[in-house]
Design an enzyme around this catalytic site. Structure first.
Site, PDB file in Angstrom:
ATOM      1  N   HIS A 214     -78.326  40.803  72.958  1.00  0.00           N
ATOM      2  CA  HIS A 214     -78.808  40.541  74.300  1.00  0.00           C
ATOM      3  C   HIS A 214     -77.551  40.682  75.410  1.00  0.00           C
ATOM      4  O   HIS A 214     -77.634  40.022  76.377  1.00  0.00           O
ATOM      5  CB  HIS A 214     -79.364  39.001  74.255  1.00  0.00           C
ATOM      6  CG  HIS A 214     -80.702  38.863  75.255  1.00  0.00           C
ATOM      7  ND1 HIS A 214     -80.816  38.619  76.508  1.00  0.00           N
ATOM      8  CD2 HIS A 214     -81.782  39.834  75.007  1.00  0.00           C
ATOM      9  CE1 HIS A 214     -81.851  38.663  77.042  1.00  0.00           C
ATOM     10  NE2 HIS A 214     -82.748  39.344  76.132  1.00  0.00           N
TER      11      HIS A 214
ATOM     12  N   HIS B 268     -87.615  50.456  73.861  1.00  0.00           N
ATOM     13  CA  HIS B 268     -87.596  49.031  74.342  1.00  0.00           C
ATOM     14  C   HIS B 268     -89.062  48.697  74.990  1.00  0.00           C
ATOM     15  O   HIS B 268     -89.352  49.569  75.852  1.00  0.00           O
ATOM     16  CB  HIS B 268     -86.624  48.792  75.012  1.00  0.00           C
ATOM     17  CG  HIS B 268     -86.497  47.186  75.791  1.00  0.00           C
ATOM     18  ND1 HIS B 268     -86.813  46.987  77.036  1.00  0.00           N
ATOM     19  CD2 HIS B 268     -86.000  46.167  75.179  1.00  0.00           C
ATOM     20  CE1 HIS B 268     -86.492  45.806  77.366  1.00  0.00           C
ATOM     21  NE2 HIS B 268     -86.010  45.317  76.265  1.00  0.00           N
TER      22      HIS B 268
END
Length: 383
Positions: A186, A285
């Protein structure tokens, strides 16, 4: 055929839909969601719509050029997301005009179904939930993902590394040797600590470590790929072919552009083509809604170097609330961890326009936004 309307609908902080209407009754839908920035993207779409009103919707690439490069200043998450939603809607119209799915217009299907992965959400201070991971594998998923517990220090403690190893060991035991798990870092981790973590967990054989570095440090990713055998994935915060060049040259294994952010179907198809030359596979994504996911599926079917498709919405049944804006939700229902190839025109989904209009939130001007994390000393920490 001429474009007559460009409308936006804010359904939440992660769902901004675009509808392009024409004088012949054909309409197309796209997703321009930029997480927690709905009003900003809506304003950008309104400004860009002048390039489209009165124009023939069918020359999608020509429109993409004008939308992306028609202003002296271009690029970035906001403008690229606005272009993405418009681009998806134009492709949807094009598919409906020719009565063909978008993936057929892009060259035809390379596969019969799309491999999915979703998240094994972890409790606080844990990377992943082994029981959820096990349940997903039993439901047919061959890949799951978990995010590293955070915040993570620049060079975090041995205790943090040991806990990370324990959590990944538990995930490997939960999914077994016949399935995979990816770990999303992340953008929370420095290049130096990422190397330490990759070394420590290599024995658990993660499918990939995702976004180990912040996007502004993309040029440094080769320092990590050269230091570990664990495949590296990244790209959700990169918005163009040009921004992917450093990570492709840096040796990543999996490119993760977001079609709702990276210029839509037009640009992500070209990113995938470029990635193939670097022996890199595509895993778009998609932490967004069904329109964004439908666009991803069309790309997944069309590109040879597809790896797996992320989703976070509930695809367990056609009755899922997350699919309520669709009149044909069954086309996105997961079957043994896959979505079967949709054959309907355009994006392959039919939008319940009345439901979208009823769900529109025109006053969503102060979104909650991301969690705001701090280190123990009060300094800013990446979420």
């Amino acid at each position: 055929m001429k474009i007559t309307t460009v409308e936006t609908f804010v359904l939440g902080e992660r769902q901004v839909l675009v509808r392009i209407g024409t004088d012949e009754g054909l309409a197309g839908w796209g997703d321009a969601s930029l997480e927690h920035k709905p009003g900003t993207v809506v304003a950008a779409i309104r400004e860009l719509s002048g390039h489209l009103i009165g124009a023939d919707p069918l020359p999608v690439t020509a429109h993409w050029q004008r939308l992306t490069r028609g202003g002296f200043y271009r690029g970035g998450g906001v403008l690229s997301s606005a272009v993405a939603g418009l681009d998806m809607a134009l492709w949807d119209i094009r598919g409906r005009f020719f009565d063909a799915p978008v993936h057929v217009l892009l060259g035809g299907p390379c596969r019969d179904r799309v491999r999915l992965y979703t998240h094994a959400w972890g409790p606080p201070e844990h990377t992943g939930n082994p029981q959820r991971a096990r349940d997903l594998v039993e439901a047919g998923y061959t890949l799951v993902k978990a995010s590293v517990a955070g915040p993570v220090g620049f060079l975090d403690s041995p205790a943090m590394t040991a806990k990370f190893v324990d959590d990944l060991t538990a995930l490997r035991e939960a999914v077994g040797p016949g399935a995979d798990f990816g770990i999303d870092l992340h953008g929370r981790v420095s290049v130096h600590h990422a190397r330490r973590l990759a070394d420590a967990v290599a024995h658990t054989a993660p499918a990939f470590l995702e976004e180990p570095l912040r996007p502004e440090h993309s040029r440094l990713i080769g320092r990590l790929t050269a230091a570990t055998s664990v495949p590296i994935a990244t790209g959700e915060r990169l918005f163009s072919r040009e921004e992917f060049v450093p990570v492709l040259e840096g040796g990543i294994a999996i490119a993760q552009p977001d079609p709702a952010h990276a210029g839509g179907i037009t640009e992500v198809f070209r990113i995938a083509t470029m990635a193939e030359s670097y022996d890199v596979q595509l895993a778009p994504h998609c932490p967004l809604g069904p329109v964004a996911l439908a666009a991803c599926v069309q790309l997944d079917l069309a590109v040879p170097n597809f790896y797996a498709q992320e989703h976070i919405i509930d695809l367990s049944s056609a009755a899922s609330e997350d699919l309520a804006i669709l009149r044909n939700p069954e086309v996105l229902v997961a079957v043994n961890g896959h979505i079967e190839r949709p054959t309907g025109p355009g994006l392959g989904i039919e939008i319940d326009e009345d439901a979208v209009r009823a769900a529109h939130q025109p006053d969503l001007l102060m979104p909650t936004g991301n969690p705001q994390w701090r280190y123990a000393d009060g300094g800013f920490a990446e979420w």
